[in-house]
Design a protein around this motif. Structure first.
Motif, PDB file in Angstrom:
ATOM      1  N   ARG A  10     111.577   9.812  -4.752  1.00  0.00           N
ATOM      2  CA  ARG A  10     111.101  11.096  -5.262  1.00  0.00           C
ATOM      3  C   ARG A  10     111.793  11.513  -6.554  1.00  0.00           C
ATOM      4  NH1 ARG A  10     113.067  16.163  -4.585  1.00  0.00           N
ATOM      5  NH2 ARG A  10     111.588  17.912  -4.852  1.00  0.00           N
ATOM      6  N   GLU A  23     106.707  14.756  -1.880  1.00  0.00           N
ATOM      7  CA  GLU A  23     107.872  15.200  -1.112  1.00  0.00           C
ATOM      8  C   GLU A  23     108.369  14.132  -0.148  1.00  0.00           C
ATOM      9  OE1 GLU A  23     106.771  18.836   0.791  1.00  0.00           O
ATOM     10  OE2 GLU A  23     107.430  20.076  -0.909  1.00  0.00           O
ATOM     11  N   SER A  75      99.378  14.495  -4.431  1.00  0.00           N
ATOM     12  CA  SER A  75      99.595  15.704  -3.647  1.00  0.00           C
ATOM     13  C   SER A  75     101.069  16.037  -3.457  1.00  0.00           C
ATOM     14  CB  SER A  75      98.939  15.546  -2.263  1.00  0.00           C
ATOM     15  OG  SER A  75      99.668  14.604  -1.476  1.00  0.00           O
ATOM     16  N   LYS A  76     101.328  17.283  -3.108  1.00  0.00           N
ATOM     17  CA  LYS A  76     102.686  17.756  -2.834  1.00  0.00           C
ATOM     18  C   LYS A  76     103.309  16.963  -1.692  1.00  0.00           C
ATOM     19  CE  LYS A  76     105.193  21.830  -1.143  1.00  0.00           C
ATOM     20  NZ  LYS A  76     105.073  23.256  -0.725  1.00  0.00           N
ATOM     21  N   LYS A  77     102.570  16.781  -0.603  1.00  0.00           N
ATOM     22  CA  LYS A  77     103.085  16.060   0.559  1.00  0.00           C
ATOM     23  C   LYS A  77     103.432  14.625   0.209  1.00  0.00           C
ATOM     24  CE  LYS A  77     101.928  14.791   5.327  1.00  0.00           C
ATOM     25  NZ  LYS A  77     100.906  14.878   6.409  1.00  0.00           N
ATOM     26  N   ASP A 131     100.368  19.510 -14.547  1.00  0.00           N
ATOM     27  CA  ASP A 131     101.520  19.799 -13.708  1.00  0.00           C
ATOM     28  C   ASP A 131     101.248  21.078 -12.921  1.00  0.00           C
ATOM     29  OD1 ASP A 131     103.933  20.336 -12.541  1.00  0.00           O
ATOM     30  OD2 ASP A 131     105.128  20.128 -14.363  1.00  0.00           O
ATOM     31  N   TYR A 132     101.038  20.928 -11.600  1.00  0.00           N
ATOM     32  CA  TYR A 132     100.805  22.082 -10.741  1.00  0.00           C
ATOM     33  C   TYR A 132     102.079  22.460  -9.985  1.00  0.00           C
ATOM     34  CZ  TYR A 132      95.943  20.820 -11.682  1.00  0.00           C
ATOM     35  OH  TYR A 132      94.747  20.516 -12.300  1.00  0.00           O
ATOM     36  N   THR A 133     103.226  22.168 -10.559  1.00  0.00           N
ATOM     37  CA  THR A 133     104.564  22.449 -10.023  1.00  0.00           C
ATOM     38  C   THR A 133     104.935  21.483  -8.902  1.00  0.00           C
ATOM     39  OG1 THR A 133     104.352  24.777 -10.603  1.00  0.00           O
ATOM     40  CG2 THR A 133     106.130  24.179  -9.096  1.00  0.00           C
ATOM     41  N   ASN A 134     104.151  21.463  -7.839  1.00  0.00           N
ATOM     42  CA  ASN A 134     104.468  20.584  -6.709  1.00  0.00           C
ATOM     43  C   ASN A 134     103.515  19.406  -6.576  1.00  0.00           C
ATOM     44  OD1 ASN A 134     106.701  22.151  -5.665  1.00  0.00           O
ATOM     45  ND2 ASN A 134     105.191  23.665  -4.998  1.00  0.00           N
ATOM     46  N   SER A 135     102.512  19.379  -7.414  1.00  0.00           N
ATOM     47  CA  SER A 135     101.543  18.282  -7.402  1.00  0.00           C
ATOM     48  C   SER A 135     101.097  18.014  -8.833  1.00  0.00           C
ATOM     49  CB  SER A 135     100.344  18.617  -6.511  1.00  0.00           C
ATOM     50  OG  SER A 135      99.685  19.784  -6.992  1.00  0.00           O
TER      51      SER A 135
END
Length: 315
Positions: free
Chosen positions: A252, A247, A242-244, A215-219
């Motif tokens: 989501r 998001e 990826s984060k993108k 878990d990289y927070t946003n990815s």
């Protein structure tokens, strides 16, 4: 009795239970299966009763599930004589069959299906208007009839995955059921490839037991337990989200709920994905950035084609 397809009153469309799950989690559409009405998919049977003669759903809104999602009759649901969806009909399935998906789609359609909503809905006390040219949402090019069967095609990845997982103890069936994805046609048994054998063929549905989810927070990065052997050396396998990608995902909230629960879960979880094939890459070492090590890795391109779930019985 359980079955896969039902008529959705608000959409004036026949949906599979997997379509319903997609709509429930889709943040870009206004849909709530608990507030909608689902009726018999048999056109003749449905026309014989009022719109209050409804079915109910099972596992239509659970992000994670073990027992196969389906529609089923309520104690008050009525059917015409001979309707194959009547609970008293000869050969009707029992609740003990909930753990197995018997409706195998013959094609997984890569383009996501949309569900346009009618501007005018029929009144709740009126008979449902019948359109003999109306087709089920998961079918393409086949007319609706009074003797509906399982959908021939689906754009919901969870459907073929559930077919594979819930029938894993019946290899003969999996080896006999055809599945088409794009221009490639094979059996379910051939299309589902264990992650450690990803070098055998490209363009398959790869799956494996999850070792860890970073878990990289946003990815996120999903590491698989099994390794790929190349030139007599073992290499780790992972896929990156990826984060993108996250998001911009229309589901989501549901996805984040699922994967964040999976990060700290002690359950045995598996990941199934389609659309990318992990390739051998050289990545820098954290301890010594000047050094690199090999890993089979891929960036997931479509979250609609990735599932994290329990899969009892698979090895």
């Amino acid at each position: 009795m359980k079955f896969d397809t039902a008529y959705c009153l608000s959409l004036d469309e026949k949906l599979s239970i997997y379509d319903v799950r997609e709509l429930n989690f889709d943040e870009t559409v206004a849909f709530d299966s608990d507030k909608d009405s689902f009726l018999c998919p048999n056109d003749v049977c449905r026309a014989a009763f009022q719109a209050s003669n409804v079915l109910t759903t099972f596992n239509a809104k659970n992000v994670n599930y073990l027992r196969t999602p389906h529609f089923k009759n309520t104690p008050a649901t009525q059917h015409i004589d001979g309707c194959r969806y009547a609970s008293t009909h000869k050969g009707a399935a029992s609740e003990s069959d909930d753990e197995r998906e018997d409706n195998f789609p013959s094609e997984f359609v890569l383009t996501r299906r949309t569900y346009p909503r009618n501007t005018a809905l029929p009144g709740s006390e009126e008979k449902i208007p019948q359109d003999p040219t109306k087709t089920p949402s998961t079918r393409v090019g086949s007319p609706a009839s009074s003797h509906e069967s399982a959908p021939d095609k689906t754009s919901v990845f969870a459907h073929p995955v559930e077919c594979y997982v819930s029938n894993i103890d019946n290899k003969d069936k999996l080896k006999s059921m055809p599945l088409k994805i794009g221009d490639h046609t094979a059996t379910y048994w051939t299309f589902f490839k264990k992650i450690e054998y990803l070098q055998d063929n490209k363009g398959l549905i790869y799956w494996g037991k999850i070792k860890e989810i970073k878990d990289y927070t946003n990815s996120f990065r999903i590491d698989f337990e099994k390794k790929v052997w190349l030139d007599k050396k073992p290499y780790s396998v992972n896929v990156y989200l990826s984060k993108k990608l996250i998001e911009n995902y229309r589901k989501r909230k549901a996805f984040l709920e699922q994967i964040k629960a999976a990060v700290d879960s002690e359950r045995t979880l598996y990941c199934f994905f389609y659309g990318v094939t992990p390739e051998l890459k050289q990545v820098p070492s954290k301890k010594n950035p000047e050094q690199t090590f090999g890993v089979f890795s891929a960036d997931i391109e479509n979250l609609d084609h990735l599932i994290i779930r329990e899969a009892p019985g698979v090895q």
